[in-house]
Motif scaffolding. Structure first.
Motif, PDB file in Angstrom:
ATOM      1  N   VAL C   8      10.518 -20.567  10.432  1.00 24.28           N
ATOM      2  CA  VAL C   8      11.655 -19.651  10.517  1.00 24.28           C
ATOM      3  C   VAL C   8      11.122 -18.264  10.867  1.00 24.28           C
ATOM      4  CG1 VAL C   8      13.484 -18.483   9.225  1.00 24.28           C
ATOM      5  CG2 VAL C   8      13.152 -20.941   8.961  1.00 24.28           C
ATOM      6  N   TYR C  99      12.223 -23.143   4.707  1.00 26.67           N
ATOM      7  CA  TYR C  99      11.168 -23.060   5.712  1.00 26.67           C
ATOM      8  C   TYR C  99       9.862 -23.597   5.150  1.00 26.67           C
ATOM      9  CZ  TYR C  99       9.701 -18.968   3.006  1.00 26.67           C
ATOM     10  OH  TYR C  99       9.302 -18.136   1.997  1.00 26.67           O
ATOM     11  N   LEU C 102       6.901 -19.009   7.518  1.00 35.59           N
ATOM     12  CA  LEU C 102       7.835 -17.924   7.795  1.00 35.59           C
ATOM     13  C   LEU C 102       7.128 -16.876   8.645  1.00 35.59           C
ATOM     14  CD1 LEU C 102      10.657 -16.765   6.985  1.00 35.59           C
ATOM     15  CD2 LEU C 102       9.521 -15.646   5.072  1.00 35.59           C
TER      16      LEU C 102
END
Lengths: 378, 81, 438
Positions: C8, C99, C102
């Motif tokens: 993400v 996630y 990240l």
């Protein structure tokens, strides 16, 4: 003044609202006062608090202290600077069902006997007073004499008044030892005073080991400005359904309108949590509880969340008075969530004890010696 | 997609290019987004979503950053509060 | 219902786009969350719908054709590193995103410094004003003064001239000798130098003044003129708009909330793979050091490859990054803020624009926390993003730790953040009155 010696007559540890009120009261009595704080004024529980000036009836002693203190706030009202945001908005204790309505009537009768004005609101009157509340609710009890202040500004004002009368402020100084007329600071300095007052809130037990004051964590949320959404301090009555537990975490609906048109949303209380992080689970429970009463809160913009620690005692009453083992040491702590309300009365009782004058209300229920007696029987 | 969008700023129609933010619509009409705490008129400063000076009411939702919201047809924008 | 992605990316500016594109080459599931209505960040604001530089168009195309899920208008209000989840809010909904890795590409914002009149309507950020023009504000024939510091001033001035504005002045606070030294360093970057010359050509009718800065802005309802200091002399210039910013500061609220370590200059600390001290959390672009669009995209690509576990692809970009970091260092040196800028605000000038708190009020305190509690400075919805940064420059005060919400959020969104955490739920007990903080 006999018996008071050293560089100051009285040294107060803690520049929260209780320490600040004591400083002002003692300075008014022409004592040489010093205030020491590890940080800046109101940096502890005072700065984190909601600032509700409320009469409470958990016990006769609690009623006496809150009522007395509220009259002191009312006397002060016209002198308070604007930034203290004194607002006599009143409290509405909200009842959701018949059982809580019965409690409304009991509470009303109790207050009435003691000359505190109240007004019982039926469902329609409650709706009319607070249109944002979920409708219909059973009713509520309006206590019009309750108020709201911005606690940090109030503490700063008390200190400013004290300083104008000669009180000395020592800020950013951490105390390592407090007792026997001496205060040792982290930087090695020693300050002498005839009397010492430990007014350091939830940290009080660190300076005076053995006293029963524990931190009780709380969360608060503040919204952006929404004029006219809520008019009174709103508190749920539901807490009365349960015994007062000191063991588990809990939340309760409590919303306060600020003079800025912002809303403060509470409340939570937790024991045994030392970190000051925002805890999502508690935050969520607290907000969900508030949504049950005011559904439209869901859509309002929250701009900040914070936590703080109340100084809590086992019997829910503060410690105001001498510490038996040390004739120079006094305590003014343990006010839990009522420190803002009871700060002014605490200062009066403290001054009465230090000056040997007659207090306006009996001070026995608040004397620290009761904890020692309880220990013997434990 | 049509070239222009019409929105209402305090009930007055304003036409802006498609994709324009609400901040632009406000600047083309009243030029004031909000009234500050002490009563000053305020308009966008950062225009990137950080400063919150451009807050307006959009379709009855208060305190929205006008620089972060694209105009949509018939949007009702209230400013100057 | 929680959607989970392997990678993400927070932020859809150059670093975020580059990171997402690079990460997607691994066939991993990638998502980008961005607060703005469209991707592009501030420099490529407006996204693919608008006329953009060639590099931007290429990146937009790559992002569109890559297998990347883009969430526009989604601001992250809370992040929990231990649960590896985020809470995002749009104007319509609240949703959690899970996630594995990240990438923080949260970009930068402009630094604003207070001076008398800076709260008048039409006094704006430099990039901010450009953003409004990109977003449809017509400026043909309008008189604009561009002021502050940094290479952005020239870019903004050129853009405004292109769109028909009458740019009366470009006021650069740096001295001409600083700029000359910077120009010498730029000889190693012929592309950048050409770009600068072209920008100056486009804005050639605007006077470019060095050692020049705004002193005060004037106007009844909105801006009418500004007084500038120019090589030590005051001069009043009538204008419709002032586009003014003192370069950029990183957006580190989210990295700080995630517990990422900041270095002494308050940038996010990363290793050579752009990984923060938190394993699985990467940071790229301006939050790691102000370096401009090229450095941002390179760092984004490195972070994207590294997060997708392609260290070889990441390592190939190290030399390019090192090269652009040199340029960033030269830029920092050349556009260092002069101390006079800390003396522009008068005692009655507002420092905090959300709560209208004056410089005088704030100056009574000796820490940000004390000023905040006792004056309300930084207590408004910008959460100190503007006044906190200014106070940092004026008084050297440190910023505090970041708490949820990272941005103001709807109460219902705040109430939903607990669904993210794997921590123990507490036993439900009937409520009780709490007093005080209630």
């Amino acid at each position: 003044m006999t018996g008071l010696t050293g560089t100051a007559d009285v040294l107060i540890a803690g520049a929260g609202i209780v320490g600040a009120a004591c400083a002002w009261e003692l300075a008014k009595a022409h004592l040489r006062v010093a205030v020491v704080d590890q940080s800046f004024p109101a940096s502890g529980a005072t700065g984190a608090a909601m600032g509700h000036i409320v009469v409470m009836d958990d016990s006769e002693a609690q009623f006496a202290l809150t009522r007395y203190s509220q009259t002191l706030w009312d006397e002060l009202r016209d002198d308070l600077p604007a930034n203290v945001e004194f607002d006599r908005c009143g409290t509405i204790w909200v009842a959701t069902d018949e059982a809580e309505l019965a409690e409304v009537r009991r509470k009303s009768a109790y207050y009435c006997e003691r000359a505190v004005p109240t007004e019982i609101l039926d469902s329609a009157a409650l709706q009319n007073a607070e249109p944002s509340l979920l409708a219909p609710l059973a009713g509520g009890l309006l206590v019009p004499g309750d108020s709201v202040v911005y606690p940090a500004a109030a503490a700063a004002y008390f200190l400013e008044r004290a300083a104008a009368l000669g009180a000395k402020l020592h800020l950013g100084k951490r105390i390592t030892k407090l007792g026997q007329g001496t205060t040792r600071l982290e930087d090695g300095t020693t300050l002498e005073a005839g009397k010492l007052i430990n007014a350091s809130g939830q940290l009080a037990a660190k300076l005076t080991p053995g006293i029963q004051v524990k931190p009780r964590k709380g969360h608060l949320v503040i919204t952006d400005r929404y004029p006219g959404t809520v008019h009174h301090q709103l508190v749920e009555l539901g807490y009365l359904k349960s015994a007062h537990s000191v063991a588990t975490d809990s939340v309760a609906f409590n919303v306060q309108p600020r003079k800025t048109s912002q809303l403060l949303i509470g409340s939570s209380r937790q024991y045994g949590v030392e970190h000051d992080k925002v805890e999502p689970v508690i935050l969520s429970r607290m907000l969900q509880r508030a949504f049950e009463y005011i559904p439209k809160l869901r859509a309002l913009s929250a701009i900040r969340v914070w936590t703080g620690f109340r100084p809590a005692t086992p019997d829910k009453l503060p410690l105001i008075g001498p510490c038996l083992e040390d004739p120079t040491l006094y305590l003014a702590t343990g006010h839990e969530g009522l420190g803002i309300t009871t700060s002014l009365a605490t200062a009066k009782l403290m001054a009465a004890q230090i000056l040997n004058s007659a207090p306006k209300i009996p001070m026995e229920p608040y004397l620290p010696s009761r904890q020692m007696v309880a220990d013997v029987h434990a | 997609m049509p070239e222009n969008v019409t929105v209402y700023v305090n009930d007055l129609p304003v036409t802006v290019p498609t994709g324009a933010t609400v901040a632009v619509a406000v600047m083309l009409s009243s030029n004031v987004c909000r009234t500050s705490v002490s009563g000053e008129p305020r308009a966008p400063l950062c225009a990137m979503g950080a400063c919150f000076e451009c807050r307006v009411e959009i379709n009855e939702v208060r305190h929205l950053r006008s620089c972060q919201v694209a105009c949509e047809p018939q949007m009702k924008i209230k400013v100057g509060r | 219902m929680q959607q989970t992605f392997e990678i993400v990316v927070i932020g859809g500016g150059p670093a975020g786009i580059a990171a997402a594109v690079a990460a997607s080459q691994s066939s991993k599931r990638v998502a980008v969350l961005d607060d703005n209505p469209r991707v592009g960040g501030q420099i490529w604001r407006g996204g693919p719908g608008l006329a953009q530089p060639k590099a931007a168009a290429r990146w937009f195309y790559q992002l569109e054709t890559a297998n990347v899920r883009v969430f526009n208008g989604a601001r992250v209000i809370h992040a929990d590193a231990s649960a590896r989840t985020l809470q995002a809010e749009t104007t319509r909904e609240i949703f959690p995103i899970g996630y594995q890795n990240l990438i923080l590409a949260t970009g930068a914002r402009e630094l604003f410094l207070p001076f008398p009149g800076w709260t008048l309507p039409n006094v704006m950020g430099a990039g901010g004003f450009q953003a409004l023009v990109k977003s449809g504000l017509p400026i043909a024939g309008k008189r604009v003064v561009v002021a502050g510091t940094g290479p952005l001033l020239l870019a903004v001035a050129a853009y405004l001239c292109d769109h028909g504005a009458n740019v009366a002045r470009i006021c650069e606070q740096a001295s001409s000798s600083s700029l000359a030294a910077f120009a010498l360093r730029m000889l190693a970057f012929p592309g950048k130098l050409r770009e600068a010359l072209s920008l100056r050509y486009k804005s050639r009718f605007a006077k470019y003044a060095t050692q020049s800065w705004p002193v005060s802005a004037h106007g009844k309802i909105s801006l009418e003129s500004i007084t500038i200091s120019e090589s030590g002399r005051l001069r009043e210039i009538p204008c419709d708009y002032l586009a003014c910013a003192f370069h950029l500061i990183p957006n580190t609220e989210l990295p700080r909330m995630l517990g990422c370590h900041l270095n002494q200059e308050a940038f996010v600390e990363t290793d050579e793979l752009q990984q923060t001290l938190h394993q699985g959390i990467y940071c790229a672009g301006e939050p790691t050091g102000i370096g401009g669009v090229e450095l941002s995209t390179i760092e984004g690509r490195i972070a994207g490859h590294a997060a997708a576990n392609d260290k070889r692809a990441a390592a190939k970009l190290f030399p390019a990054r090192a090269r652009y970091r040199k340029l960033a260092a030269a830029m920092k040196q050349a556009f260092r803020l002069r101390p006079e800028l800390a003396t522009l605000a008068k005692p009655d000038t507002f420092l905090c624009r959300c709560e209208d708190v004056t410089l005088h009020q704030v100056r009574q305190h000796n820490s940000w926390k004390s000023a905040k509690l006792h004056t309300r400075c930084g207590m408004g919805p910008c959460q100190g993003r503007i006044c906190g940064a200014a106070a940092n420059f004026l008084f050297g005060w440190n910023i505090e730790s970041a708490r949820p919400p990272v941005f103001p959020a709807r109460c219902e969104s705040l109430a939903a953040i607990s669904s993210l955490t794997s921590s123990l739920t507490t036993e439900t007990e009937p409520p009780q009155f709490h007093g005080g903080f209630q």
